[in-house]
Scaffold this motif. Structure first.
Motif, short mmCIF file in Angstrom:
data_model
loop_
_atom_site.label_atom_id
_atom_site.label_comp_id
_atom_site.label_asym_id
_atom_site.label_seq_id
_atom_site.Cartn_x
_atom_site.Cartn_y
_atom_site.Cartn_z
N PHE A 27 4.95 -1.05 -0.76
CA PHE A 27 3.63 -1.48 -0.31
C PHE A 27 3.38 -2.95 -0.65
N ARG A 78 -4.62 -1.27 7.45
CA ARG A 78 -3.75 -0.21 7.98
C ARG A 78 -2.72 0.20 6.93
N LEU A 79 -2.21 -0.78 6.21
CA LEU A 79 -1.26 -0.45 5.14
C LEU A 79 -1.96 0.29 4.01
N ASN A 80 -3.19 -0.15 3.72
CA ASN A 80 -3.95 0.50 2.66
C ASN A 80 -4.23 1.96 3.00
N TYR A 81 -4.60 2.18 4.27
CA TYR A 81 -4.86 3.55 4.71
C TYR A 81 -3.68 4.45 4.41
N LEU A 82 -2.51 3.87 4.53
CA LEU A 82 -1.29 4.63 4.35
C LEU A 82 -0.99 4.80 2.86
N TYR A 83 -1.22 3.72 2.15
CA TYR A 83 -0.81 3.69 0.75
C TYR A 83 -1.65 4.62 -0.13
N ARG A 84 -2.96 4.54 0.05
CA ARG A 84 -3.85 5.29 -0.82
C ARG A 84 -3.60 6.81 -0.71
N PRO A 85 -3.68 7.37 0.51
CA PRO A 85 -3.40 8.81 0.62
C PRO A 85 -1.98 9.15 0.18
N GLY A 86 -1.04 8.24 0.43
CA GLY A 86 0.34 8.49 0.02
C GLY A 86 0.42 8.68 -1.50
N SER A 103 -3.48 1.05 -5.66
CA SER A 103 -3.60 0.29 -4.41
C SER A 103 -4.63 -0.82 -4.57
#
Ligand code: ADP
Length: 656
Positions: free
Chosen positions: A209, A270-278, A333
């Motif tokens: 990330f 968009r990257l954050n959206y992915l990172y946090r739930p991940g 994140s």
């Protein structure tokens, strides 16, 4: 402006080495005690928060199930009660005590961490402002004010967020991961291995990330600067915007910059959206695996290769602590966000601070002392550079080209010539707003590059065509430059008297006195509530108070009505008595009596002498004079008559 078109900061920004550690070295060390206090309090609070799940697990086994000894890590058994009811009360007290400890130390940590962050931010902001003011004039010609505003505001705030939140959150994260891992291993190292398998996955995911998001943050910072520049330009030029009906054009410009910013922000989000739930999923996975493996362990004995026993109490401790993992890990994140932001911001801050200043005091610069006012230009040439980064020696073309002249103390030198001839530039060189490219300028025999800027500029009064007034009262504007702590008491009756004297000399007293609050009237931003002529007279009063030996008057009589012009001219004549004066005037009648008139064209002095000399010489000056006096040869008589009337009207006629 696109990001590819580098602005001057980018160059220095790219050279900043490890900006965050530099931030700590240069600004953190003075406030280190706050940081240390904050960190210690933070660690204590976090460690205390690990106590309840541990006590709960022990109490479940020893007090309720009765199949374990009542022992606690770090506490000697001799201190612990042996009887079950007492153990229960002791456990309850410990749990309450640790929540209380967490609360108290969280408070201490909040106070200390905020003090650290805000003090550093304050110092950074003040220093970058100080540096910004000392940047060369060429830098401001480049209209980078939006960029600078963004450094002073956004970047300083980004640092604050990082120094406060990110730093403390990563300390918290470290304590939680290490503390929880230690407790888990202490109670059951086999189940601990199961629980902690998610941690390396989280580390890898985070590294990915960070790598992906970093360049996007850098881009975002530059887009913010563009947006600020667009906003700032449109606001400063609002009058022009309205009168040219260009609102839509400006809106488009801001909309484009804002849209770029939006797009860039979204690409980060968009990257954050992915990172946090991940991250939350991985943390949840650790929790679920612990629950499943622990559950099987309890009901069917150690699964697979495991051999140790697991008690219900330990299982409860595991489940609780694994849950405590999730919150600080999900913060990673944010920490990464704030870290990236702060890195880019400190790069920008230091990028600004590292811009070299060319016009500054020489190491052995001397004070000019008492100035007589002898000024000499010796074969002076100067050209503007395209960008502030260029070496002035590389200027494309000279706008001042080989100019020499001398002025004795008290003399008046007038500069005339067509617009763009280089008159203003020539005089700006005397104030060292720019440095000569070739030749030298001497004041009382000193090359002005060898004297301190302060002594030079305080001995030269500058009344420019563009009068700037600060937000504040009229009296404050007149005495601007004379502040408390120097050698004046700003509240003193004596200074007040001198302000009024100066205003009288500048023909400004009458209109100031007529204002409802007189000298204490506040002028709005940019002095909008005063007319051009009134503002100019305030500027003249300021110069009277400054009492410089040398005076630079740059088109001071343009754009005012006849009566005002006469008032201004009278005050300027008074002001320039006894002082070496350089005057640029379009109206030749005002400089008729000058000791020397220099006629400039294309950067060079093409004629020089007194008014009479120049009329006799019948060159450019004589032609200009002829035009202004309405004596144009070869024109029909009624034309000349009209022109003469107009001139007389403008110069000496009506009062309105
Ligand atoms: P004048 O005062 O005689 O009208 P100036 O000294 O203002 O002439 O301008 C001389 C020349 O230098 C003009 O061609 C002008 O466009 C240019 N110039 C003035 N100020 C700047 C600046 N800050 N940056 C670049 N060029 C400038």
């Amino acid at each position: 402006m696109t990001a590819e078109e580098e602005n001057v900061f980018d160059v220095y920004r790219d050279q900043v080495d490890r900006p965050l550690s530099r931030l700590f070295r240069e600004y953190g060390t003075d406030e280190l005690h706050w940081l240390v206090l904050g960190m210690v309090a933070n660690v204590v609070a976090r460690v205390a928060s690990l106590v309840p799940p541990v006590v709960l697990g022990v109490a479940v086994d020893a007090v309720f199930a009765g199949d374990g000894a009542y022992t606690l890590p770090l506490l000697p058994d001799a201190w612990l009660p042996t009887e079950s009811a007492a153990q229960f009360r002791f456990s309850a007290a410990l749990i309450v005590g640790s929540f209380l400890t967490t609360a108290v130390f969280t408070w201490v940590y909040g106070v200390a961490a905020n003090n650290f962050a805000h003090r550093v931010m304050h110092a950074v902001r003040t220093d970058s402002f100080e540096k910004m003011q000392r940047l060369d004039m060429t830098f401001f010609d480049d209209k980078q004010t939006g960029e600078v505003m963004s450094v002073l505001n956004n970047d300083a705030s980004n640092l604050e967020v990082f120094l406060d939140n990110a730093l403390q959150n990563s300390a918290r994260l470290g304590v939680m991961i290490l503390g929880i891992a230690a407790v888990l291993f202490y109670y059951n190292h086999e189940l601990a291995l199961v629980t902690l398998t998610a941690v390396p996955l989280m580390v890898l995911f985070t590294l990915w990330f960070m790598r992906a998001v970093e360049p996007r943050y850098v881009e975002q910072r530059s887009v913010v600067g563009d947006l600020n520049t667009a906003l700032e330009n449109a606001l400063s030029g609002v009058e022009l915007v309205k009168t040219s009906n260009t609102e839509d054009h400006e809106t488009d410009r801001v909309a484009n910059a804002s849209y770029d910013y939006f797009r860039q922000t979204m690409s980060i989000l968009r990257l954050n959206y992915l990172y946090r739930p991940g991250m939350e999923f991985l943390a949840g996975l650790a929790f679920a695996v612990t629950f499943v493996v622990g559950g099987v362990w309890l009901s069917a004995g150690p699964p697979g290769p495991f051999t140790s026993t697991l008690t219900v109490g330990t299982f409860i401790t595991f489940v609780f602590l694994t849950q405590q993992f999730v919150a600080p890990l999900a913060e990673v994140s944010n920490i990464v966000d704030q870290y990236e932001n702060a890195k880019a911001s400190s790069e920008r801050v230091f990028g600004l601070m590292d811009v070299p200043v060319r016009i500054a005091d020489d190491e052995d610069a001397v004070d000019l002392g008492e100035v007589a006012g002898r000024v000499a230009y010796d074969d002076v040439s100067f050209g503007y550079t395209e960008t502030p980064l260029e070496d002035p020696a590389d200027a494309d073309e000279y706008v001042v080209d080989g100019v020499s002249f001398e002025a004795e103390p008290g003399e008046t030198v007038a500069l005339v010539g067509p617009t763009g001839a280089g008159k203003s530039t020539l005089l700006k060189l005397l104030l060292r707003l720019y440095d000569v490219t070739e030749g030298e300028i001497r004041v009382d025999g000193h090359d002005i590059r060898d004297v301190t800027l302060e002594s030079l500029r305080s001995s030269v009064g500058y009344v420019s065509q563009d009068t700037y007034l600060f937000d504040g009262t009229i009296a404050e504007n007149i005495r601007y430059g004379r502040f408390a702590g120097v050698d004046h008491d700003v509240e003193s009756e004596e200074l007040r008297e001198r302000v009024i004297e100066a205003a009288k000399a500048a023909e400004a007293h009458a209109f100031i006195d007529a204002l409802p609050e007189g000298y204490d009237t506040r002028i709005g931003e940019r002095g909008v509530k005063l007319s051009g002529g009134q503002r100019q007279r305030i500027a003249i009063a300021r110069t009277v108070l400054q009492d410089p030996a040398i005076l630079v008057l740059d088109e001071a009589t343009s754009a005012v009505d006849t009566e005002t012009e006469m008032l201004i001219q009278r005050s300027l004549d008074r002001l320039s008595e006894e002082r070496t004066t350089f005057a640029i005037a379009h109206r030749l009648s005002t400089i008729r009596d000058a000791d020397t008139i220099l006629v400039m064209e294309d950067g060079a002095v093409v004629e020089r002498g007194t008014h009479e000399d120049l009329i006799d010489a019948d060159g450019l000056y004589a032609k200009l004079w002829g035009v202004q006096a309405g004596e144009i040869e070869g024109l029909p008589e009624e034309f000349v008559e009209k022109a003469r009337e107009r001139h007389v009207d403008r110069g000496y006629g009506n009062d309105d």
